[in-house]
Design an enzyme around this catalytic site. Structure first.
Site, PDB file in Angstrom:
ATOM      1  N   ARG A  60       0.823  -1.198   0.000  1.00 18.08           N
ATOM      2  CA  ARG A  60       0.000   0.000   0.000  1.00 18.08           C
ATOM      3  C   ARG A  60       0.868   1.264   0.000  1.00 18.08           C
ATOM      4  O   ARG A  60       2.031   1.242   0.376  1.00 18.08           O
ATOM      5  CB  ARG A  60      -0.908   0.018   1.233  1.00 18.08           C
ATOM      6  CG  ARG A  60      -2.009  -1.023   1.227  1.00 18.08           C
ATOM      7  CD  ARG A  60      -2.856  -0.923   2.487  1.00 18.08           C
ATOM      8  NE  ARG A  60      -2.115  -1.302   3.679  1.00 18.08           N
ATOM      9  CZ  ARG A  60      -1.579  -0.473   4.552  1.00 18.08           C
ATOM     10  NH1 ARG A  60      -1.687   0.846   4.377  1.00 18.08           N
ATOM     11  NH2 ARG A  60      -0.914  -0.901   5.604  1.00 18.08           N
ATOM     12  N   LYS A 200      -8.874  -1.979   0.978  1.00 16.67           N
ATOM     13  CA  LYS A 200      -8.682  -1.091   2.115  1.00 16.67           C
ATOM     14  C   LYS A 200      -9.432   0.227   1.938  1.00 16.67           C
ATOM     15  O   LYS A 200      -9.765   0.894   2.922  1.00 16.67           O
ATOM     16  CB  LYS A 200      -7.193  -0.826   2.328  1.00 16.67           C
ATOM     17  CG  LYS A 200      -6.433  -2.043   2.860  1.00 16.67           C
ATOM     18  CD  LYS A 200      -7.035  -2.598   4.149  1.00 16.67           C
ATOM     19  CE  LYS A 200      -6.199  -3.709   4.734  1.00 16.67           C
ATOM     20  NZ  LYS A 200      -6.841  -4.346   5.920  1.00 16.67           N
ATOM     21  N   HIS A 219     -10.320  -3.803  12.595  1.00 15.81           N
ATOM     22  CA  HIS A 219      -9.281  -4.429  11.765  1.00 15.81           C
ATOM     23  C   HIS A 219      -8.892  -5.720  12.468  1.00 15.81           C
ATOM     24  O   HIS A 219      -7.932  -5.778  13.231  1.00 15.81           O
ATOM     25  CB  HIS A 219      -8.087  -3.483  11.627  1.00 15.81           C
ATOM     26  CG  HIS A 219      -7.078  -3.957  10.620  1.00 15.81           C
ATOM     27  ND1 HIS A 219      -5.736  -3.660  10.723  1.00 15.81           N
ATOM     28  CD2 HIS A 219      -7.214  -4.694   9.499  1.00 15.81           C
ATOM     29  CE1 HIS A 219      -5.084  -4.189   9.705  1.00 15.81           C
ATOM     30  NE2 HIS A 219      -5.962  -4.829   8.960  1.00 15.81           N
ATOM     31  N   SER A 239      -1.111  -6.083   9.495  1.00 17.04           N
ATOM     32  CA  SER A 239      -0.621  -7.089   8.571  1.00 17.04           C
ATOM     33  C   SER A 239       0.679  -7.697   9.091  1.00 17.04           C
ATOM     34  O   SER A 239       1.569  -6.990   9.563  1.00 17.04           O
ATOM     35  CB  SER A 239      -0.378  -6.455   7.199  1.00 17.04           C
ATOM     36  OG  SER A 239       0.169  -7.389   6.312  1.00 17.04           O
ATOM     37  N   LYS A 243      -3.199 -12.477  11.902  1.00 14.78           N
ATOM     38  CA  LYS A 243      -4.662 -12.487  11.896  1.00 14.78           C
ATOM     39  C   LYS A 243      -5.220 -13.625  11.042  1.00 14.78           C
ATOM     40  O   LYS A 243      -6.094 -14.370  11.468  1.00 14.78           O
ATOM     41  CB  LYS A 243      -5.225 -11.159  11.360  1.00 14.78           C
ATOM     42  CG  LYS A 243      -5.002  -9.959  12.237  1.00 14.78           C
ATOM     43  CD  LYS A 243      -5.880  -8.779  11.832  1.00 14.78           C
ATOM     44  CE  LYS A 243      -5.872  -8.463  10.361  1.00 14.78           C
ATOM     45  NZ  LYS A 243      -4.537  -8.164   9.828  1.00 14.78           N
ATOM     46  N   THR A 244      -4.731 -13.727   9.811  1.00 14.44           N
ATOM     47  CA  THR A 244      -5.250 -14.747   8.894  1.00 14.44           C
ATOM     48  C   THR A 244      -4.872 -16.142   9.367  1.00 14.44           C
ATOM     49  O   THR A 244      -5.712 -17.051   9.429  1.00 14.44           O
ATOM     50  CB  THR A 244      -4.717 -14.501   7.473  1.00 14.44           C
ATOM     51  OG1 THR A 244      -5.158 -13.219   7.019  1.00 14.44           O
ATOM     52  CG2 THR A 244      -5.216 -15.556   6.506  1.00 14.44           C
ATOM     53  N   ASP A 258      -9.930 -10.419   8.214  1.00 12.81           N
ATOM     54  CA  ASP A 258      -9.297  -9.098   8.222  1.00 12.81           C
ATOM     55  C   ASP A 258     -10.174  -7.942   8.696  1.00 12.81           C
ATOM     56  O   ASP A 258      -9.678  -7.051   9.365  1.00 12.81           O
ATOM     57  CB  ASP A 258      -8.768  -8.784   6.819  1.00 12.81           C
ATOM     58  CG  ASP A 258      -7.791  -7.620   6.806  1.00 12.81           C
ATOM     59  OD1 ASP A 258      -6.974  -7.517   7.735  1.00 12.81           O
ATOM     60  OD2 ASP A 258      -7.837  -6.821   5.862  1.00 12.81           O
ATOM     61  N   ARG A 324       1.288 -12.466  -1.797  1.00 15.08           N
ATOM     62  CA  ARG A 324      -0.018 -12.803  -1.228  1.00 15.08           C
ATOM     63  C   ARG A 324      -0.862 -13.649  -2.167  1.00 15.08           C
ATOM     64  O   ARG A 324      -0.592 -13.747  -3.368  1.00 15.08           O
ATOM     65  CB  ARG A 324      -0.807 -11.524  -0.892  1.00 15.08           C
ATOM     66  CG  ARG A 324      -0.240 -10.725   0.259  1.00 15.08           C
ATOM     67  CD  ARG A 324      -1.048  -9.475   0.509  1.00 15.08           C
ATOM     68  NE  ARG A 324      -0.580  -8.709   1.648  1.00 15.08           N
ATOM     69  CZ  ARG A 324      -1.074  -8.786   2.874  1.00 15.08           C
ATOM     70  NH1 ARG A 324      -2.068  -9.620   3.132  1.00 15.08           N
ATOM     71  NH2 ARG A 324      -0.600  -8.045   3.853  1.00 15.08           N
TER      72      ARG A 324
END
Length: 534
Positions: A60, A200, A219, A239, A243-244, A258, A324
Site C-alpha cells: 500500500r 482497504k 481491523h 498485517s 490475523k489470517t 481481516d 499474497r
C-alpha cells in the site's frame, strides 16, 4: 459495448461516466480469468490460479491517500492521520481521470461491503485491470441475481493504474493517488497496481460510516466455536501479526480474516474472501491456506515461480516479502456460510514485537485493553508498505491507523463500551520475537502461539497461575497445563542469554509506550489513564 448483468438504469453512463471502450459488468470468475490472460495481465497457474505481478508497487501507499476536505467532514476527520485534498484538486483529478479513461475497456463489479444486510454498504468497483475485478469479487461479498437487478451503488471506486496524477494540479503528493470524497461518494485510485488499495478503500469507508450507526468497525479476524456462534473470538492486528493464520483454526469456524463490524446483533465480516501472505507458507503449519494457492481463481500476487512448471516458490522473497494470495472465503473448509458471529467472548490483540520484550500471551483488564488498543504497538513487516524492508517498531492506533478517518478515541470508546456491556475477556498475544530482538532472537513458534490461544479460548488458561509483569502491569501465565509450551517461553527475560540486555530493551519499549500514549491522556477516562505505564 456493454456486457454482463446490470440494471440498465445503473450503468456507468447514468453516473456520468461516458465515452469508455467496452464495459463488462459483474463478470464471473472464469470470464475474468480469460480476460486477464487474453490481455496479458497474468499466467494460469496450478489448479487454475492466476499468477500476477503488481509492478513496482508491492504494498500500500498510505502517504498517497487523501480525504477531500469539505464542510460536512471538516469536524469529523482525523486530519493528523488523513492528508487533505482540496475540492478543486479533486474535481480536476476526477475530470482528468475520466478523460484518461475514454476509449479504454473497464470492468465493473457491484458488491456488498458487509455480511449483515442491516449494516452493509453497496459498493461499485470500476477497474482498468481484469484481474483487479477478480480480486475484488473475491474480497467483497457478491449479491445474488435478484440483488444485482436492484443494486444501487452508494459509493463508487474507480481504479485506473495507468493514470498518473499531477501533484500541482490535483493537490496530491505524487503521481500515485488514492482520493476519498465522502460528499461525492467516490474514491479515485491511480498510479498503482497494488490490489490491496481496493479493499482497504472500502474498509476506510466503513470505518467512517458505521460508528454513526453504533457499529464498531474492526481491523481483525474472527472465528467461533463449532455450532456455537456465541463463543466468538476476534483477533486485532496489523498485517503480518497473524490475523489470517491464527483465525484459520481447523477446530473453529472462520468468520473472516481481516475486517469486521461489531453491532448490537453481534459480529459480522465485511468481506467475502481472504487476502493471505504466502511467504514461507507451509502445508504443515497452514494446510487450508496453502491449499488455496492451487485452486481455481485464486489470485497469486508477486510470487516467484518456475518459468516452465509454474511451481510457486514460497521462500523466494526477491520480488517482495509481501507476496499474497486472494481467494473466496468458501475455499476454507470450515468457513462460516453466513459470516456472522455473536458478541466476542474473547478479544485478542496481536502484536509483532521486534524488541523481543513482550510475553507470548498476557491477560488484560478492560482498562489495559483500551490502553493497548489505543497504543496499537506492533512492528511493520517487510513489504507491507512501500519502503519497509525489515521489521520496524511502530504504534498504529486501534491496530489500523492507516484506515481510520475519525479520531482513535471514537473507536476506543466504542470498544470500551462494548467490552463493558458484553463482558469479553481480553488478551495481548506477541507473535514477534523471543530470545532477543530482531536479528538476534527468533520468531515466536507458531505451535506455541496456537496452543496458548486454544487454552485461552477454551477457558482453561483462566485457571493457570499468573504473575504480574513488572514492566507493563498485565498478568502473564507462568505455567500452562496439558500444553507443550515450555515455562521459560512464558517469561521473555529468561529466554535472553544476556538478561541485562533484556532490561535495557524493556526500559526502552516502556518509554516508547509512554511517549506515544501522551497524545491520548487528555481524551480518556481515569481508569485507562491509570493503566498507562511510564
Amino acid at each position: 459495448m456493454e456486457t454482463g448483468r446490470v440494471n440498465p438504469d445503473r450503468r456507468l453512463d447514468a453516473q456520468g461516466i461516458t465515452g469508455l471502450g467496452s464495459v463488462y459488468y459483474n463478470l464471473p470468475e472464469a470470464a475474468l480469468i480469460e480476460a486477464a490472460l487474453t490481455r496479458g495481465e497474468g499466467k494460469l497457474g496450478h489448479g487454475g490460479a492466476l499468477l500476477v505481478s503488481t509492478g513496482k508497487f508491492t504494498g500500500r501507499s498510505p502517504k498517497d491517500k487523501h480525504v477531500v476536505r469539505t464542510p460536512s467532514v471538516e469536524d469529523k476527520i482525523w486530519w493528523e492521520n488523513n492528508t487533505p485534498m482540496s475540492v478543486a484538486g479533486f474535481e480536476a483529478l476526477q475530470a482528468d481521470m475520466l478523460d484518461h479513461m475514454k476509449g479504454r475497456d473497464y470492468y465493473v463489479q457491484d458488491l456488498f461491503g458487509g455480511a449483515d444486510p442491516a449494516n452493509r454498504l453497496d459498493v461499485r468497483v470500476v477497474t482498468e485491470l481484469a484481474w483487479h475485478s477478480l480480486f475484488i469479487r473475491h474480497l467483497l461479498r457478491r449479491p445474488d441475481a435478484d440483488e444485482i437487478d436492484s443494486f444501487q451503488p452508494e459509493f463508487t471506486i474507480i481504479n485506473a493504474p495507468s493514470f498518473k496524477a499531477d501533484p500541482a494540479r490535483h493537490d496530491c503528493r505524487s503521481d500515485t493517488v488514492i482520493a476519498i470524497n465522502f460528499d461525492a461518494r467516490v474514491i479515485l485510485i491511480g498510479g498503482t497496481e497494488y490490489a490491496g488499495e481496493n479493499k482497504k478503500s472500502v474498509f476506510t469507508l466503513l470505518n467512517y460510516l458505521l460508528p454513526e450507526k453504533g457499529v464498531m468497525p474492526m481491523h481483525c479476524s474472527a472465528n467461533h466455536a463449532p455450532g456455537n456462534p456465541v463463543d466468538t473470538a476476534v483477533f486485532f492486528g496489523l498485517s503480518g501479526t497473524g490475523k489470517t493464520t491464527l483465525s484459520a483454526d481447523p477446530d473453529r469456524v472462520l468468520i473472516g480474516d481481516d475486517e469486521h463490524g461489531w453491532s448490537e446483533r453481534g459480529t459480522f465480516n465485511f468481506e467475502g474472501g481472504c487476502y493471505a501472505k504466502t511467504i514461507n507458507l507451509s502445508p504443515e503449519a497452514e494446510p487450508e491456506i496453502f491449499a488455496t494457492t492451487s485452486m481455481f481463481g485464486t489470485v497469486i500476487e508477486n510470487m516467484v515461480h518456475c518459468p516452465d512448471t509454474l511451481a510457486l516458490d514460497f521462500e523466494d522473497d526477491s520480488l517482495t516479502p509481501n507476496m499474497r494470495c486472494a481467494y473466496p472465503l468458501d475455499y476454507i473448509s470450515n468457513a462460516s456460510k453466513t459470516a456472522l458471529g455473536g458478541h466476542p467472548k474473547n478479544i485478542i490483540m496481536l502484536t509483532c514485537d521486534a524488541f523481543g520484550v513482550l510475553p507470548p500471551i498476557a491477560r488484560l483488564t478492560p482498562a489495559q485493553a483500551m490502553y493497548h488498543f489505543l497504543s496499537g504497538f506492533t512492528s511493520k513487516v517487510a513489504g507491507t508498505e512501500r519502503g519497509v524492508t525489515e521489521p520496524t517498531p511502530t504504534f498504529s492506533t486501534c491496530f489500523g491507523a492507516p484506515f481510520l478517518p475519525q479520531r482513535p478515541e471514537v473507536y476506543g470508546a466504542m470498544l470500551k463500551e462494548k467490552i463493558a456491556k458484553h463482558g469479553a475477556t481480553c488478551w495481548l498475544v506477541n507473535t514477534g520475537w523471543t530470545g532477543g530482538a530482531y536479528g538476534t532472537g527468533s520468531r515466536m513458534p507458531i505451535k506455541a502461539t496456537r496452543a496458548l490461544l486454544s487454552a485461552a479460548l477454551d477457558g482453561s488458561l483462566a485457571a493457570a497461575p499468573y504473575r504480574t509483569d513488572p514492566n507493563f502491569g498485565f498478568e502473564v501465565p507462568t505455567h500452562v497445563k496439558a500444553s507443550a509450551v515450555p515455562d521459560i517461553l512464558l517469561d521473555p527475560k529468561r529466554t535472553w542469554e544476556d538478561q541485562a540486555a533484556y532490561d535495557v530493551a524493556a526500559e526502552k519499549l516502556v518509554a516508547m509506550f509512554a511517549e506515544n500514549f501522551a497524545q491520548y491522556e487528555d481524551k480518556i477516562d481515569d481508569d485507562v489513564r491509570a493503566a498507562a505505564i511510564g
